[in-house]
Write an enzyme that holds these catalytic residues in place. Structure first.
Site, PDB file in Angstrom:
ATOM      1  N   HIS A  62      -1.227  -0.842  10.403  1.00 14.01           N
ATOM      2  CA  HIS A  62      -0.570  -2.072  10.566  1.00 14.01           C
ATOM      3  C   HIS A  62       0.793  -2.007  11.172  1.00 14.01           C
ATOM      4  CE1 HIS A  62      -2.799  -5.364   7.761  1.00 14.01           C
ATOM      5  NE2 HIS A  62      -3.421  -4.060   7.442  1.00 14.01           N
TER       6      HIS A  62
ATOM      7  N   GLU B  74       0.957  -1.100  -0.051  1.00 16.96           N
ATOM      8  CA  GLU B  74      -0.130   0.075  -0.018  1.00 16.96           C
ATOM      9  C   GLU B  74       0.943   1.252   0.098  1.00 16.96           C
ATOM     10  OE1 GLU B  74      -3.370   0.083   2.424  1.00 16.96           O
ATOM     11  OE2 GLU B  74      -3.998  -1.612   2.017  1.00 16.96           O
TER      12      GLU B  74
END
Length: 557
Positions: free
Chosen positions: A323, A51
């Protein structure tokens, strides 16, 4: 002076949450991610990012890590890019972007998986001069689940993606290279997708190597509930379970009202280590192999693994991503060599030659008697079964081996070393364990369910196209008999918009859904073939694999 071969490789994987226009505080966070990578201890040698969608963010990270990670690759895929990047201390010799054959739908625009072209970014990284001094890195971000349980629309996609990943890993391992598979796999430990990777490729889940009793998912997952373990705390989930996602330490999982209390000039909000963590889970993985033990004179084993990048932005007070990172250190484990082994100079080149031992200094240090048969087996039996101990390394704490160890090895020692070498070669020829027949049946059931849904979608969208084509013709005819211009305008507007929507559905029916069904055919054949191989290996009668044109295959599809 030629650089010595590394005896340790530190790797890191991080989902950066860097979606343009969507992810909050994207630039500030990714800039800080680059800064933290640059000052990390131990310094990472290989970094896999997910990402990281914009090249501006990638260049920002590259600028800050250029002194420790001078090589890198940003991977391009589909319309918006796959968001994958690999950074390396050593040169990248080759790179490839493998697109997954099953990867979402163009109709799910706001989910975006199809538009970013999810797949596997691979890089062949050379860390030494020998033919087998290569790390093949595979970085991926599989399809997001969106739903859970029986309503999960994309479980077939993720299983197929795990299957394709396992084939890539197996091919790299068969070339004798050290294999690393990093990324956000959107799966929980020991799920079907997890088992597909570890059963069909000679790699291991590094976290479970050192934490074999770690959780199988969030505390409310049925499989985890069945273990009857206490609900973990936030600290325990990080330290023991590797829960880098959805835990209470991550500020992006806080309620909106609590997130508003963060920001420049505001006091830092802390989370107590004993906070109950029900949702924390492990979605980010480091899978690794051992490399060609016989060629390298040893193999790679996992020494350390932990959740990292848990710090917050120094000014904004937020977590650097939704994350946390997963960090691991692999260490090279030499194996004993018999007195009849070829010299390093005879192994350096030539057809059919193998690499010299990983480090001549390690070979000269002796100490081979400290490595027992279990340690040798650990290198090949599913890659690495245990972390190295102090006695596993060449040499002793006193800094060297005795003269007897170097020059006066008796026949018993030589015989032991020869047995270990023979066992090592035997282990290297063993295929990876196969899944039980029930797992293949589960995969086939997923395929058949998804086939029925895709065929239904193809039929419905095809009918939608023909219906709007008929409506458009009717509207054009009605224009001739329209008494007023505004009625004609409405008829033309309705017919134009309807035909446009119908044409899109017609193209989806003709192209997209048909291509997905073709990909599912290939996928099903591979699963049936693997099931037949597993049945034959287990003593069961092999299951015939259907070919194109078989009656049963035609009825199914």
């Amino acid at each position: 002076m030629e650089e010595e071969l590394p005896t340790e490789i530190s790797v890191l994987t991080l989902n950066c949450w860097g979606l343009k226009y969507i992810s909050k505080l994207r630039r500030e966070r990714l800039d800080e991610i680059g800064r933290q990578l640059a000052i990390a201890d131990p310094q990472p040698h290989i970094v896999a990012l997910q990402e990281c969608f914009t090249q501006d963010d990638y260049r920002s990270i590259r600028r800050q890590t250029r002194f420790i990670l001078p090589y890198g690759k940003f991977y391009h895929s589909a319309a918006f890019g796959g968001g994958l990047a690999i950074l390396s201390r050593w040169p990248i010799e080759e790179s490839t972007m493998f697109r997954y054959s099953l990867n979402g739908r163009p109709t799910a625009f706001w989910r975006g998986d199809w538009y970013v072209g999810k797949g596997v970014a691979s890089a062949k990284i050379r860390y030494g001069p020998g033919p087998k001094h290569i790390v093949e890195v595979f970085n991926t971000h599989t399809h997001s689940p969106y739903e859970h349980g029986p309503k999960d629309s994309y479980v077939c996609h993720r299983t197929a993606q795990a299957w394709e990943m396992s084939k890539l890993l197996r091919g790299a391992a068969e070339r004798g290279h050290l294999v690393l598979a990093l990324g956000d796999f959107n799966m929980v430990p020991l799920s079907l997708q997890h088992r597909v990777i570890t059963a069909h490729a000679p790699v291991r889940d590094s976290w479970r190597v050192l934490h074999p009793d770690s959780s199988l998912g969030p505390a409310d997952l049925p499989a985890e509930k069945a273990r009857r373990r206490p609900i973990p705390t936030a600290e325990f989930n990080l330290r023991e379970n590797g829960a880098a996602s959805d835990g209470p330490y991550n500020t992006w999982r806080w309620p909106k009202a609590q997130q508003k209390l963060l920001g420049p000039g505001k006091s830092e909000l802390t989370v107590a280590p004993d906070t109950i963590d029900i949702r924390g889970k492990r979605l980010d993985y480091i899978f690794a192999s051992t490399g060609d033990v016989s060629a390298l004179g040893g193999g790679w084993v996992v020494r350390r693994i932990n959740v990292g990048m848990t710090m917050r932005h120094p000014e904004l007070g937020c977590s650097l991503s939704d994350h946390f990172a997963v960090e691991a250190t692999l260490v090279f484990q030499p194996v004993p060599s018999s007195s009849s082994s070829p010299s390093p100079s005879s192994l350096s080149s030539g057809a059919g030659a193998v690499d010299p031992p990983h480090s001549e200094k390690e070979t000269a240090a002796g100490g081979g008697d400290d490595i027992d048969t279990n340690n040798v087996a650990a290198l090949h039996n599913g890659t690495y079964l245990q972390s190295p101990t102090a006695s596993s390394f060449r040499g002793s704490s006193s800094g060297g081996a005795s003269k007897t160890s170097l020059d006066g090895r008796d026949n018993a020692h030589i015989h032991t070393h020869t047995q270990q070498q023979q066992q090592l070669l035997a282990l290297s020829k063993q295929p990876p364990p196969l899944l039980p027949s029930s797992s293949y049946d589960e995969m086939l059931a997923q395929i058949h369910f998804y086939v029925r849904r895709e065929r239904s979608q193809r039929t419905w969208r095809g009918r939608h196209f023909f219906a709007w084509l008929a409506v458009t013709i009717g509207c054009l005819v009605a224009v001739w008999f329209s008494p007023h211009n505004y009625v004609s305008f409405i008829l033309m507007l309705v017919s134009s918009l309807g035909l446009t929507a119908g044409t899109i559905d017609g193209l989806l029916s003709l192209l997209f859904f048909r291509s997905e069904l073709q990909a599912l055919k290939e996928y099903e054949w591979e699963i049936r073939n693997a099931k037949a191989a597993a049945a034959a290996g287990g003593g069961e009668p092999p299951v015939p694999v259907l070919e194109d044109g078989d009656d049963l295959d035609d009825r199914e599809w």
